[in-house]
Design a protein around this motif. Structure first.
Motif, mmCIF file in Angstrom:
data_model
loop_
_atom_site.group_PDB
_atom_site.id
_atom_site.type_symbol
_atom_site.label_atom_id
_atom_site.label_comp_id
_atom_site.label_asym_id
_atom_site.label_seq_id
_atom_site.Cartn_x
_atom_site.Cartn_y
_atom_site.Cartn_z
ATOM 1 N N ILE A 162 -8.814 38.542 83.168
ATOM 2 C CA ILE A 162 -8.201 39.280 82.560
ATOM 3 C C ILE A 162 -7.834 38.444 81.101
ATOM 4 C CG2 ILE A 162 -5.676 40.337 81.912
ATOM 5 C CD1 ILE A 162 -5.433 40.367 85.148
ATOM 6 N N GLU A 163 -8.362 39.290 80.009
ATOM 7 C CA GLU A 163 -8.466 38.854 78.621
ATOM 8 C C GLU A 163 -7.598 39.739 77.612
ATOM 9 O OE1 GLU A 163 -12.062 38.103 77.639
ATOM 10 O OE2 GLU A 163 -12.650 36.331 79.072
ATOM 11 N N THR A 164 -6.743 40.562 78.121
ATOM 12 C CA THR A 164 -5.990 41.358 77.328
ATOM 13 C C THR A 164 -4.751 41.684 78.107
ATOM 14 O OG1 THR A 164 -5.965 43.717 76.326
ATOM 15 C CG2 THR A 164 -6.977 43.447 78.312
ATOM 16 N N ASP A 165 -3.825 42.401 77.412
ATOM 17 C CA ASP A 165 -2.416 42.806 77.998
ATOM 18 C C ASP A 165 -2.320 44.129 78.437
ATOM 19 O OD1 ASP A 165 -1.917 43.659 75.580
ATOM 20 O OD2 ASP A 165 -0.358 42.286 75.055
ATOM 21 N N LEU A 166 -3.158 45.158 77.811
ATOM 22 C CA LEU A 166 -3.296 46.671 77.832
ATOM 23 C C LEU A 166 -2.092 47.221 77.138
ATOM 24 C CD1 LEU A 166 -4.317 47.029 81.544
ATOM 25 C CD2 LEU A 166 -5.620 47.200 79.750
ATOM 26 N N SER A 167 -1.730 46.548 76.016
ATOM 27 C CA SER A 167 -0.426 47.262 75.373
ATOM 28 C C SER A 167 -0.633 48.246 74.654
ATOM 29 C CB SER A 167 0.193 45.942 74.626
ATOM 30 O OG SER A 167 -0.736 45.760 73.460
ATOM 31 N N LYS A 168 -1.925 48.606 74.385
ATOM 32 C CA LYS A 168 -2.132 49.865 73.362
ATOM 33 C C LYS A 168 -2.907 50.952 74.501
ATOM 34 C CE LYS A 168 -2.616 47.677 69.206
ATOM 35 N NZ LYS A 168 -3.624 47.355 67.852
ATOM 36 N N THR A 271 -18.061 50.345 85.335
ATOM 37 C CA THR A 271 -17.538 49.977 84.261
ATOM 38 C C THR A 271 -17.030 51.277 83.444
ATOM 39 O OG1 THR A 271 -19.297 48.392 83.693
ATOM 40 C CG2 THR A 271 -17.869 48.921 81.724
ATOM 41 N N VAL A 272 -15.443 50.925 83.319
ATOM 42 C CA VAL A 272 -14.568 52.090 82.874
ATOM 43 C C VAL A 272 -14.449 51.681 81.028
ATOM 44 C CG1 VAL A 272 -12.666 53.264 82.787
ATOM 45 C CG2 VAL A 272 -13.831 52.795 84.930
ATOM 46 N N THR A 273 -14.466 52.444 80.399
ATOM 47 C CA THR A 273 -14.071 52.253 78.939
ATOM 48 C C THR A 273 -12.997 53.527 78.590
ATOM 49 O OG1 THR A 273 -16.407 51.533 78.252
ATOM 50 C CG2 THR A 273 -14.915 51.999 76.580
ATOM 51 N N LEU A 274 -11.857 52.724 78.238
ATOM 52 C CA LEU A 274 -10.556 53.619 77.720
ATOM 53 C C LEU A 274 -10.281 53.479 76.458
ATOM 54 C CD1 LEU A 274 -8.722 53.108 81.122
ATOM 55 C CD2 LEU A 274 -10.059 55.415 80.419
ATOM 56 N N PRO A 275 -10.379 54.405 75.542
ATOM 57 C CA PRO A 275 -9.958 53.926 74.000
ATOM 58 C C PRO A 275 -8.309 53.726 73.862
ATOM 59 C CG PRO A 275 -9.609 56.418 74.571
ATOM 60 C CD PRO A 275 -10.250 55.655 75.845
ATOM 61 N N LYS A 276 -8.138 52.804 72.920
ATOM 62 C CA LYS A 276 -6.890 52.287 72.763
ATOM 63 C C LYS A 276 -5.970 53.355 71.732
ATOM 64 C CE LYS A 276 -7.969 47.437 72.238
ATOM 65 N NZ LYS A 276 -8.239 46.201 71.193
ATOM 66 N N ALA A 277 -4.821 53.009 72.002
ATOM 67 C CA ALA A 277 -3.761 54.258 70.948
ATOM 68 C C ALA A 277 -4.220 54.043 69.551
ATOM 69 C CB ALA A 277 -2.383 53.771 71.232
ATOM 70 N N GLY A 278 -4.509 55.040 68.930
ATOM 71 C CA GLY A 278 -5.007 55.071 67.562
ATOM 72 C C GLY A 278 -6.096 54.710 67.207
ATOM 73 N N ALA A 279 -7.233 54.484 68.305
ATOM 74 C CA ALA A 279 -8.657 53.941 67.970
ATOM 75 C C ALA A 279 -9.237 55.585 67.660
ATOM 76 C CB ALA A 279 -9.122 53.604 69.351
ATOM 77 N N GLU A 280 -10.236 55.613 66.940
ATOM 78 C CA GLU A 280 -11.053 56.434 66.489
ATOM 79 C C GLU A 280 -11.789 57.118 67.631
ATOM 80 O OE1 GLU A 280 -13.411 55.929 63.142
ATOM 81 O OE2 GLU A 280 -11.807 55.592 61.772
ATOM 82 N N GLN A 281 -11.805 58.567 68.036
ATOM 83 C CA GLN A 281 -12.608 58.992 68.979
ATOM 84 C C GLN A 281 -14.059 59.276 68.616
ATOM 85 O OE1 GLN A 281 -11.214 59.346 72.555
ATOM 86 N NE2 GLN A 281 -9.468 58.294 71.355
#
Length: 281
Positions: A162-168, A271-281
């Protein structure tokens, strides 16, 4: 605001139906020039439309109450997951002294290899707990801990990065757990028929500038290239009848949130890729 429940939906339909009915009836009376006084017609219109407005006010309040109830239930689940994490931490602390005593005893008896294997297992449990504490979502952390414990009970080696906190993250914890839960369950099923030493499942949670990347891999048999799209179809399964909904649900949730899912094999890795909040779609 949440979607209309059936009682609220029925209230809205009745209110609109009532307004439509009285409008048609009024037009009928006017068109055929009935002897009913116009003042009575206007009065009935006022009463009915007033009742309709009151119905929509009550509907609005009902929706607010329903939303508050949903929030309370979410908070209750959040508290339960926090309590589960706290219990896991306390259990680790409680067992720590016992683990030290066991290792000390094996060292006293000169069983160095047994002590090494024992320590590897104990430190693996501690590492998993430490990794999951990085996550901002206790719901997701609790799920990962539970799946790791399930893997241990089934004699499956469980790798975790785990290398992120998923905060966004824009996906609600409930839906993210549906994604991870289905993928991890499938991965563990895929390795169960292997020899114990060959059973391995790995979960990685990473990020880049625009997205979160979740990878679930296993040491089971590969997936034929001609089946790599079919496995996401509802009802398709290589495991028998009444199966094959898990991956379809996963893909539906991922796509609803603007993400992507792909599979590579061998080794089999979803592998699942999910956009961050505010990221360009």
């Amino acid at each position: 605001m949440s979607a209309l429940s059936f009682p609220n939906y029925l209230m809205a339909v009745l209110s609109l139906g009532q307004a439509l009915l009285i409008t048609v009836f009024t037009q009928y009376l006017v068109y055929f020039k009935t002897s009913i006084p116009l003042s009575w017609i206007v009065l009935v219109d006022i009463v009915v439309f007033g009742n309709t407005i009151l119905g929509f006010i009550l509907l609005r309040k009902s929706l607010v109450v329903e939303e508050q109830d949903n929030l309370i239930r979410q908070q209750a689940r959040h508290i339960q997951d926090l309590e589960e994490m706290i219990r896991n931490i306390r259990a680790q602390r409680h067992d720590f002294i016992s683990h030290l005593q066991a290792v000390y005893g094996m060292l006293q008896m000169g069983k160095l290899e047994s002590a090494r294997e024992y320590l590897a297992e104990v430190t693996g449990d501690i590492r998993i707990l430490t990794q999951t504490l990085k996550l901002k979502s206790p719901e997701v952390a609790a799920l990962v801990q539970q799946k790791a414990a399930l893997a241990a009970n089934r004699n499956i080696s469980f790798g975790l990065v785990i290398e992120t906190d998923l905060s966004k993250l824009t996906v609600r914890p409930h839906n993210l757990n549906r994604i991870l839960g289905n993928l991890l369950d499938n991965a563990m099923e895929a390795v169960m028929f292997l020899a114990t030493k060959d059973r391995y499942v790995r979960l990685e949670i990473r990020e880049d500038e625009q997205s979160y990347i979740l990878s679930v891999g296993n040491s089971g048999p590969g997936i034929r290239e001609d089946l790599r799209e079919k496995i996401f179809e509802p009802g398709f399964s290589t495991k028998g009848e009444n199966r094959g909904l898990g991956l379809a649900i996963v893909r539906e949730i991922v796509q609803q949130h603007g993400g992507k899912i792909r599979v590579s094999s061998p080794p089999t890795i979803f592998t699942v890729t999910l956009p961050k909040a505010g990221a360009e779609q």
